[in-house]
Design a protein around this motif. Structure first.
Motif, PDB file in Angstrom:
ATOM      1  N   VAL A  48       0.832  -1.204   0.000  1.00 20.24           N
ATOM      2  CA  VAL A  48       0.000   0.000   0.000  1.00 20.24           C
ATOM      3  C   VAL A  48       0.869   1.258   0.000  1.00 20.24           C
ATOM      4  O   VAL A  48       1.863   1.343   0.724  1.00 20.24           O
ATOM      5  N   GLN A  49       0.483   2.206  -0.823  1.00 19.72           N
ATOM      6  CA  GLN A  49       1.121   3.520  -0.865  1.00 19.72           C
ATOM      7  C   GLN A  49       0.056   4.592  -0.662  1.00 19.72           C
ATOM      8  O   GLN A  49      -1.106   4.387  -1.003  1.00 19.72           O
ATOM      9  N   HIS A  50       0.470   5.712  -0.107  1.00 20.76           N
ATOM     10  CA  HIS A  50      -0.425   6.865  -0.007  1.00 20.76           C
ATOM     11  C   HIS A  50      -0.047   7.872  -1.074  1.00 20.76           C
ATOM     12  O   HIS A  50       1.129   8.124  -1.314  1.00 20.76           O
ATOM     13  N   GLY A  51      -1.053   8.416  -1.752  1.00 22.38           N
ATOM     14  CA  GLY A  51      -0.804   9.395  -2.797  1.00 22.38           C
ATOM     15  C   GLY A  51      -1.735  10.582  -2.683  1.00 22.38           C
ATOM     16  O   GLY A  51      -2.718  10.561  -1.931  1.00 22.38           O
ATOM     17  N   VAL A  52      -1.429  11.616  -3.434  1.00 17.96           N
ATOM     18  CA  VAL A  52      -2.200  12.855  -3.431  1.00 17.96           C
ATOM     19  C   VAL A  52      -2.349  13.336  -4.873  1.00 17.96           C
ATOM     20  O   VAL A  52      -1.415  13.216  -5.667  1.00 17.96           O
ATOM     21  N   PHE A  53      -3.525  13.848  -5.221  1.00 15.18           N
ATOM     22  CA  PHE A  53      -3.685  14.494  -6.516  1.00 15.18           C
ATOM     23  C   PHE A  53      -4.388  15.827  -6.306  1.00 15.18           C
ATOM     24  O   PHE A  53      -5.072  16.048  -5.296  1.00 15.18           O
ATOM     25  N   LYS A  54      -4.221  16.718  -7.236  1.00 19.05           N
ATOM     26  CA  LYS A  54      -4.833  18.040  -7.166  1.00 19.05           C
ATOM     27  C   LYS A  54      -6.227  17.989  -7.786  1.00 19.05           C
ATOM     28  O   LYS A  54      -6.375  17.676  -8.970  1.00 19.05           O
ATOM     29  N   SER A  55      -7.233  18.289  -6.988  1.00 20.82           N
ATOM     30  CA  SER A  55      -8.606  18.284  -7.480  1.00 20.82           C
ATOM     31  C   SER A  55      -8.828  19.484  -8.392  1.00 20.82           C
ATOM     32  O   SER A  55      -8.685  20.633  -7.953  1.00 20.82           O
ATOM     33  N   PRO A  56      -9.194  19.270  -9.655  1.00 23.98           N
ATOM     34  CA  PRO A  56      -9.468  20.408 -10.552  1.00 23.98           C
ATOM     35  C   PRO A  56     -10.633  21.267 -10.078  1.00 23.98           C
ATOM     36  O   PRO A  56     -10.614  22.487 -10.244  1.00 23.98           O
ATOM     37  N   SER A  57     -11.639  20.661  -9.456  1.00 19.58           N
ATOM     38  CA  SER A  57     -12.821  21.427  -9.050  1.00 19.58           C
ATOM     39  C   SER A  57     -12.582  22.233  -7.775  1.00 19.58           C
ATOM     40  O   SER A  57     -13.082  23.347  -7.631  1.00 19.58           O
ATOM     41  N   MET A  58     -11.817  21.667  -6.831  1.00 14.25           N
ATOM     42  CA  MET A  58     -11.616  22.330  -5.549  1.00 14.25           C
ATOM     43  C   MET A  58     -10.306  23.111  -5.473  1.00 14.25           C
ATOM     44  O   MET A  58     -10.107  23.912  -4.569  1.00 14.25           O
ATOM     45  N   LYS A  59      -9.387  22.809  -6.399  1.00 17.07           N
ATOM     46  CA  LYS A  59      -8.084  23.497  -6.446  1.00 17.07           C
ATOM     47  C   LYS A  59      -7.220  23.216  -5.215  1.00 17.07           C
ATOM     48  O   LYS A  59      -6.394  24.037  -4.829  1.00 17.07           O
ATOM     49  N   HIS A  60      -7.430  22.054  -4.597  1.00 20.40           N
ATOM     50  CA  HIS A  60      -6.500  21.655  -3.541  1.00 20.40           C
ATOM     51  C   HIS A  60      -6.363  20.136  -3.525  1.00 20.40           C
ATOM     52  O   HIS A  60      -7.037  19.413  -4.263  1.00 20.40           O
ATOM     53  N   ASP A  61      -5.460  19.636  -2.689  1.00 18.21           N
ATOM     54  CA  ASP A  61      -5.072  18.231  -2.724  1.00 18.21           C
ATOM     55  C   ASP A  61      -6.144  17.310  -2.154  1.00 18.21           C
ATOM     56  O   ASP A  61      -6.888  17.673  -1.222  1.00 18.21           O
ATOM     57  N   VAL A  62      -6.186  16.098  -2.711  1.00 14.18           N
ATOM     58  CA  VAL A  62      -7.058  15.025  -2.234  1.00 14.18           C
ATOM     59  C   VAL A  62      -6.199  13.766  -2.081  1.00 14.18           C
ATOM     60  O   VAL A  62      -5.422  13.426  -2.967  1.00 14.18           O
ATOM     61  N   GLY A  63      -6.344  13.092  -0.957  1.00 16.40           N
ATOM     62  CA  GLY A  63      -5.568  11.890  -0.713  1.00 16.40           C
ATOM     63  C   GLY A  63      -6.256  10.627  -1.185  1.00 16.40           C
ATOM     64  O   GLY A  63      -7.490  10.562  -1.288  1.00 16.40           O
ATOM     65  N   TYR A  64      -5.449   9.629  -1.474  1.00 15.94           N
ATOM     66  CA  TYR A  64      -5.953   8.282  -1.775  1.00 15.94           C
ATOM     67  C   TYR A  64      -4.888   7.295  -1.342  1.00 15.94           C
ATOM     68  O   TYR A  64      -3.712   7.645  -1.170  1.00 15.94           O
ATOM     69  N   CYS A  65      -5.268   6.050  -1.129  1.00 16.24           N
ATOM     70  CA  CYS A  65      -4.310   4.966  -0.889  1.00 16.24           C
ATOM     71  C   CYS A  65      -4.479   3.949  -2.003  1.00 16.24           C
ATOM     72  O   CYS A  65      -5.587   3.750  -2.511  1.00 16.24           O
ATOM     73  N   ILE A  66      -3.371   3.330  -2.380  1.00 15.90           N
ATOM     74  CA  ILE A  66      -3.412   2.377  -3.490  1.00 15.90           C
ATOM     75  C   ILE A  66      -2.605   1.144  -3.142  1.00 15.90           C
ATOM     76  O   ILE A  66      -1.490   1.240  -2.615  1.00 15.90           O
ATOM     77  N   TYR A  67      -3.210  -0.013  -3.392  1.00 15.67           N
ATOM     78  CA  TYR A  67      -2.508  -1.283  -3.247  1.00 15.67           C
ATOM     79  C   TYR A  67      -2.054  -1.734  -4.629  1.00 15.67           C
ATOM     80  O   TYR A  67      -2.876  -1.905  -5.546  1.00 15.67           O
ATOM     81  N   LEU A  68      -0.731  -1.907  -4.781  1.00  8.58           N
ATOM     82  CA  LEU A  68      -0.158  -2.405  -6.030  1.00  8.58           C
ATOM     83  C   LEU A  68       0.261  -3.855  -5.826  1.00  8.58           C
ATOM     84  O   LEU A  68       0.979  -4.171  -4.868  1.00  8.58           O
TER      85      LEU A  68
END
Length: 307
Positions: A48-68
């Motif tokens: 599992v890794q934790h990641g962040v992406f920039k929300s185009p609608s809110m203009k700030h970061d959103v977190g997610y976790c991903i299992y590879l």
């Protein structure tokens, strides 16, 4: 005699004070922490890794976790089907359900299921619902319109409904059921669990109102959306409802299953004997079936090879 009465009164008073303190502590424990769009886990299961992406609608970061899965780093030409997991709780966050990755990792490491990616979603302040009248509370849109395209662009996924599944428990089961019927063009496989279908029924019957402080768009609930999907059932979904017999939502899950049958919507079911309202307890007994269900969906769509 009077002394005994006084002592008894003091004892009763102390007991009452003690009970009040315990109740206050329990209330404090149940208080949810403030909602945040980014929540870094203290510890992460294998893969599992934790990641962040920039929300185009809110203009700030959103977190997610991903299992590879185990082969992801070595089999660099391979693309993987992906299952999006919607957490329970209101609010919850992207870290709430990551312990389930221990099951994914064990099954895939021991070749009990094919390798798949799992993404743990942050569902927003009202967990997988859109609330247009609150700032930055469009949890469904952030997931469907922003996170999914970001994951497909960033990781080696099969960027098509034939390689995309959806799953969730409790509040996440409600979200899974609504979103699968609302967006069947995005997923081929969906497994809602422990969902609060009685609450969703009330929302349907009261024109979007869950309670006096929470009103959703009329029609945006698991009952009305199922009726709409039943009209043509295209594109077709493979659905598996799962619930524990000791969960407080057990009876209304059975009711919802009868409702789907009345609409002639096909689905499979996993009834977990003795399991309470807990995704982990369900996975303890029947988790492998849930992964195999998604894997079979991906085989039928041609993403995974036939066994």
């Amino acid at each position: 005699m009077m002394g005994r009465i006084i002592l008894l009164g003091i004892a009763v008073l102390l007991l009452a004070m003690q009970s009040s303190e315990v109740m206050a502590q329990n209330t404090k424990k149940k208080t949810s922490p403030p909602f945040k769009w980014v929540n870094t886990p203290r510890m992460m299961p294998d893969g599992v890794q934790h990641g962040v992406f920039k929300s185009p609608s809110m203009k700030h970061d959103v977190g997610y976790c991903i299992y590879l899965p185990p082969s992801y780093e070595t089999d660099t030409d391979r693309r993987y089907p992906v299952v999006y997991y919607l957490h329970g709780g209101r609010p919850g966050n992207e870290t709430k359900s990551i312990k389930l990755a221990n099951y994914f990792h064990r099954y895939m490491t021991h070749s009990e299921t094919p390798d798949m990616i799992y993404v743990f979603v942050n569902g927003g302040p009202v967990s997988h619902y859109n609330l247009a009248d609150r700032e930055n509370a469009m949890g469904e849109d952030v997931f469907v319109q922003e996170l999914i395209p970001f994951i497909d662009k960033t990781y080696r996924t099969v960027a098509d409904r034939k390689g995309r599944g959806l799953e969730g428990f409790s509040q996440g089961g409600r979200g899974t059921t609504r979103i699968m019927f609302k967006h069947p063009e995005l997923f081929c496989s969906a497994a809602p669990g422990g969902s609060g279908y009685a609450t969703e029924k009330r929302i349907s019957e009261e024109n979007g109102r869950e309670n006096k402080n929470l009103v959703f768009t009329p029609g945006d609930n698991t009952w009305d959306l199922a009726r709409k999907y039943a009209d043509d059932q295209e594109p077709p979904l493979r659905i598996m409802l799962h619930v524990g017999t000791e969960g407080f939502n057990y009876e209304n899950n059975l009711q919802y299953m009868k409702f789907l049958e009345s609409l002639k919507i096909p689905f499979e079911r996993v009834i977990v004997e003795g399991a309470p309202h807990s995704a982990q307890k369900v996975y303890d007994q029947r988790g492998l079936e849930l992964l195999q269900f998604h894997a079979e969906s991906f085989r039928r769509s041609g993403v995974l090879p036939a066994q």
